[in-house]
Scaffold this motif. Structure first.
Motif, PDB file in Angstrom:
ATOM      1  N   GLY A  96       0.821  -1.200   0.000  1.00 46.17           N
ATOM      2  CA  GLY A  96       0.000   0.000   0.000  1.00 46.17           C
ATOM      3  C   GLY A  96       0.857   1.253   0.000  1.00 46.17           C
ATOM      4  O   GLY A  96       2.052   1.217   0.234  1.00 46.17           O
ATOM      5  N   THR A  97       0.226   2.388  -0.273  1.00 42.75           N
ATOM      6  CA  THR A  97       0.924   3.663  -0.284  1.00 42.75           C
ATOM      7  C   THR A  97       0.341   4.564   0.792  1.00 42.75           C
ATOM      8  O   THR A  97      -0.830   4.440   1.160  1.00 42.75           O
ATOM      9  CB  THR A  97       0.778   4.350  -1.653  1.00 42.75           C
ATOM     10  N   GLU A 240       4.021   9.684 -11.432  1.00 44.06           N
ATOM     11  CA  GLU A 240       3.387  10.802 -12.138  1.00 44.06           C
ATOM     12  C   GLU A 240       2.737  10.315 -13.429  1.00 44.06           C
ATOM     13  O   GLU A 240       1.631  10.731 -13.782  1.00 44.06           O
ATOM     14  CB  GLU A 240       4.439  11.870 -12.437  1.00 44.06           C
ATOM     15  N   ALA A 241       3.433   9.418 -14.147  1.00 46.80           N
ATOM     16  CA  ALA A 241       2.867   8.875 -15.383  1.00 46.80           C
ATOM     17  C   ALA A 241       1.661   7.998 -15.089  1.00 46.80           C
ATOM     18  O   ALA A 241       0.651   8.036 -15.800  1.00 46.80           O
ATOM     19  CB  ALA A 241       3.924   8.078 -16.132  1.00 46.80           C
ATOM     20  N   VAL A 242       1.754   7.213 -14.008  1.00 50.81           N
ATOM     21  CA  VAL A 242       0.657   6.318 -13.630  1.00 50.81           C
ATOM     22  C   VAL A 242      -0.584   7.112 -13.241  1.00 50.81           C
ATOM     23  O   VAL A 242      -1.711   6.670 -13.464  1.00 50.81           O
ATOM     24  CB  VAL A 242       1.110   5.396 -12.478  1.00 50.81           C
ATOM     25  N   VAL A 322     -14.860  -3.037 -10.860  1.00 56.71           N
ATOM     26  CA  VAL A 322     -14.049  -1.871 -10.567  1.00 56.71           C
ATOM     27  C   VAL A 322     -14.843  -0.625 -10.957  1.00 56.71           C
ATOM     28  O   VAL A 322     -15.598  -0.638 -11.922  1.00 56.71           O
ATOM     29  CB  VAL A 322     -12.692  -1.929 -11.322  1.00 56.71           C
ATOM     30  N   ASP A 323     -14.682   0.451 -10.192  1.00 52.78           N
ATOM     31  CA  ASP A 323     -15.426   1.680 -10.437  1.00 52.78           C
ATOM     32  C   ASP A 323     -14.811   2.465 -11.593  1.00 52.78           C
ATOM     33  O   ASP A 323     -13.584   2.603 -11.688  1.00 52.78           O
ATOM     34  CB  ASP A 323     -15.441   2.549  -9.180  1.00 52.78           C
ATOM     35  N   VAL A 324     -15.640   3.018 -12.443  1.00 52.82           N
ATOM     36  CA  VAL A 324     -15.171   3.725 -13.631  1.00 52.82           C
ATOM     37  C   VAL A 324     -14.412   4.997 -13.303  1.00 52.82           C
ATOM     38  O   VAL A 324     -13.627   5.501 -14.111  1.00 52.82           O
ATOM     39  CB  VAL A 324     -16.370   4.055 -14.554  1.00 52.82           C
ATOM     40  N   HIS A 325     -14.608   5.563 -12.109  1.00 54.85           N
ATOM     41  CA  HIS A 325     -14.003   6.849 -11.763  1.00 54.85           C
ATOM     42  C   HIS A 325     -12.600   6.719 -11.164  1.00 54.85           C
ATOM     43  O   HIS A 325     -11.966   7.734 -10.885  1.00 54.85           O
ATOM     44  CB  HIS A 325     -14.909   7.601 -10.778  1.00 54.85           C
ATOM     45  N   LEU A 326     -12.119   5.485 -10.956  1.00 53.26           N
ATOM     46  CA  LEU A 326     -10.803   5.309 -10.348  1.00 53.26           C
ATOM     47  C   LEU A 326      -9.694   5.686 -11.327  1.00 53.26           C
ATOM     48  O   LEU A 326      -9.821   5.531 -12.538  1.00 53.26           O
ATOM     49  CB  LEU A 326     -10.614   3.866  -9.898  1.00 53.26           C
ATOM     50  N   ALA A 327      -8.579   6.173 -10.757  1.00 55.31           N
ATOM     51  CA  ALA A 327      -7.437   6.572 -11.585  1.00 55.31           C
ATOM     52  C   ALA A 327      -6.155   6.391 -10.793  1.00 55.31           C
ATOM     53  O   ALA A 327      -6.167   6.283  -9.558  1.00 55.31           O
ATOM     54  CB  ALA A 327      -7.581   8.032 -12.027  1.00 55.31           C
ATOM     55  N   GLN A 329      -2.839   5.398  -8.844  1.00 55.33           N
ATOM     56  CA  GLN A 329      -2.501   4.322  -7.930  1.00 55.33           C
ATOM     57  C   GLN A 329      -3.733   3.657  -7.337  1.00 55.33           C
ATOM     58  O   GLN A 329      -3.746   2.445  -7.104  1.00 55.33           O
ATOM     59  CB  GLN A 329      -1.603   4.861  -6.802  1.00 55.33           C
ATOM     60  N   ALA A 330      -4.788   4.440  -7.096  1.00 58.16           N
ATOM     61  CA  ALA A 330      -6.023   3.861  -6.560  1.00 58.16           C
ATOM     62  C   ALA A 330      -6.596   2.841  -7.530  1.00 58.16           C
ATOM     63  O   ALA A 330      -7.105   1.790  -7.124  1.00 58.16           O
ATOM     64  CB  ALA A 330      -7.042   4.968  -6.284  1.00 58.16           C
ATOM     65  N   MET A 331      -6.512   3.125  -8.827  1.00 52.09           N
ATOM     66  CA  MET A 331      -6.974   2.177  -9.837  1.00 52.09           C
ATOM     67  C   MET A 331      -6.128   0.909  -9.814  1.00 52.09           C
ATOM     68  O   MET A 331      -6.661  -0.204  -9.832  1.00 52.09           O
ATOM     69  CB  MET A 331      -6.907   2.815 -11.215  1.00 52.09           C
ATOM     70  N   LEU A 332      -4.792   1.079  -9.751  1.00 54.25           N
ATOM     71  CA  LEU A 332      -3.911  -0.091  -9.748  1.00 54.25           C
ATOM     72  C   LEU A 332      -4.154  -0.960  -8.524  1.00 54.25           C
ATOM     73  O   LEU A 332      -4.157  -2.186  -8.614  1.00 54.25           O
ATOM     74  CB  LEU A 332      -2.450   0.354  -9.804  1.00 54.25           C
ATOM     75  N   ASP A 333      -4.354  -0.329  -7.358  1.00 58.37           N
ATOM     76  CA  ASP A 333      -4.632  -1.099  -6.139  1.00 58.37           C
ATOM     77  C   ASP A 333      -5.926  -1.888  -6.279  1.00 58.37           C
ATOM     78  O   ASP A 333      -6.001  -3.065  -5.898  1.00 58.37           O
ATOM     79  CB  ASP A 333      -4.718  -0.158  -4.928  1.00 58.37           C
ATOM     80  N   ALA A 334      -6.968  -1.246  -6.815  1.00 56.42           N
ATOM     81  CA  ALA A 334      -8.260  -1.916  -6.974  1.00 56.42           C
ATOM     82  C   ALA A 334      -8.170  -3.052  -7.983  1.00 56.42           C
ATOM     83  O   ALA A 334      -8.709  -4.142  -7.760  1.00 56.42           O
ATOM     84  CB  ALA A 334      -9.316  -0.903  -7.416  1.00 56.42           C
TER      85      ALA A 334
END
Length: 372
Positions: A96-97, A240-242, A322-327, A329-334
């Motif tokens: 986790g971060t 930053e790219a992620v 997965v929720d469409v609004h994720l982006a 690191q939160a997206m990668l974790d999910a």
């Protein structure tokens, strides 16, 4: 997991003794032996035993440093995965971060503070000794070494603990963790150069002869700091790219149809919605499967109105969403959590099916971001 022998557990994580520790212990024992010999020349072979005891005390101090990191990391909601004792001392790994700058500051600062506290305890214990004996020497050396480890780790440059504190401080001020990482990484590179410059410049400025042994050690430490700082800068730029990756941009449009729908009706529904994929839902509207495009295409046109789309579908577990609004690191974790059960995830918006996310697509986008 780091290779080595599991010798215990802390905060639920294994404590790993690596093979490299034995090399470090042998080198440090030989390096401290002359100090013991000058203090107690009559010990004979016992000089190396006393020196080894000091090395053990030093590594116990480093281990307590890592335990402090692990305990606070777990208290801040992280899962501690391992504590390793290595040639460099040790490290603590956790998943986790940090969600807030305060988390990074607290996790980082407790390690050096632990060493400084041990230095104070050993110093007062040394002061309480009536005569300068071998135990007194060990207490004095432990006080000095812990003070050095504590102060050195507080230097404000990555990969040191002080660098992580600086990273979190810049994050708190600017609102950008990436900026904090890059700043602390560059400061770490300055520290790396500074260590070597000090080893060369200090004796020259004071009229002493340069000690090649000290320069060699400084170069080794400087190389370690430079490498760690460079890796931190790279990770910061990758983060930053992620951050620009989103579920919405990576998902394929999909339409939801009841599981009893025929293949022809499912294809028609997808065409009307402008979607290339079909997700099947149960009577309650929950996604339960997705239609395999290749299998759908293989159904003969004459059979499509008679064939349930469920016959050409692949089942999905309830967690594959997965929720469409994720982006970022939160997206990668999910995605990492959900893809333990399925290679494709249903993308939802407030419970409504809007797409399908292929994990291989996410991996490719992540690799491209890292390449940039």
């Amino acid at each position: 997991m780091t290779k080595g022998w599991v010798i215990g557990r802390v905060s639920g994580a294994p404590v790993i003794l690596t093979p490299s520790w034995f090399l470090a212990a042998a080198v440090l024992t030989l390096l401290f032996a002359p100090t013991v010999r000058s203090f107690a020349p009559g010990l004979g072979v016992g000089i190396y035993l006393v020196s080894f005891v000091f090395v053990l005390l030093l590594f116990v101090s480093v281990f307590l440093h890592e335990v402090a990191h692990a305990v606070v990391a777990k208290s801040r909601g992280h899962e501690v995965t391992e504590l390793a004792v290595t040639i460099w001392g040790g490290h603590t790994a956790y998943s986790g971060t940090s969600r807030r700058p305060l988390d990074g500051i607290l996790i980082s600062v407790v390690g050096p503070l632990t060493n400084l506290l041990l230095a104070v305890v050993c110093w007062f214990a040394f002061q309480a000794q009536p005569t300068m004996t071998v135990p007194a020497l060990l207490l004095y050396a432990a006080a000095f070494s812990n003070a050095f480890v504590g102060v050195f780790n507080l230097l404000p440059g990555l990969p040191l603990d002080g660098g992580q504190i600086l990273e979190s401080a810049v994050w708190a001020v600017t609102g950008s963790r990436t900026r904090g990482t890059i700043v602390a990484g560059w400061v770490g590179r300055v520290m790396a150069v500074g260590v070597v410059a000090w080893a060369l410049g200090w004796p020259l400025l004071n009229g002493y002869e340069v000690d090649l042994f000290t320069v060699a050690w400084a170069a080794l430490i400087g190389a370690f700091l430079w490498s760690g700082a460079g890796a931190a800068i790279t990770n910061g730029r990758t983060r930053e790219a992620v951050a620009g990756l989103t579920v919405a941009s990576l998902a394929y449009p999909a339409v939801a149809v009841p599981v009893a729908t025929t293949v022809s009706d499912a294809v028609a529904a997808a065409q009307r919605a402008g979607a290339g994929h079909v997700v099947l839902t149960d009577a309650l509207g929950h996604p339960v499967a997705y239609a395999d495009p290749a299998a759908v295409a293989a159904v003969p046109p004459a059979q499509a109105p008679l064939t349930p789309v469920g016959a050409v579908a692949v089942g999905l577990p309830p967690t594959a969403q997965v929720d469409v609004h994720l982006a970022g690191q939160a997206m990668l974790d999910a995605v990492a959590s959900a893809t333990r059960d399925a290679p494709l995830l249903v993308v939802t918006d407030a419970g409504r099916v809007v797409g399908l996310l292929d994990v291989s697509h996410v991996v490719a986008a992540l690799q491209a971001a890292r390449g940039r």
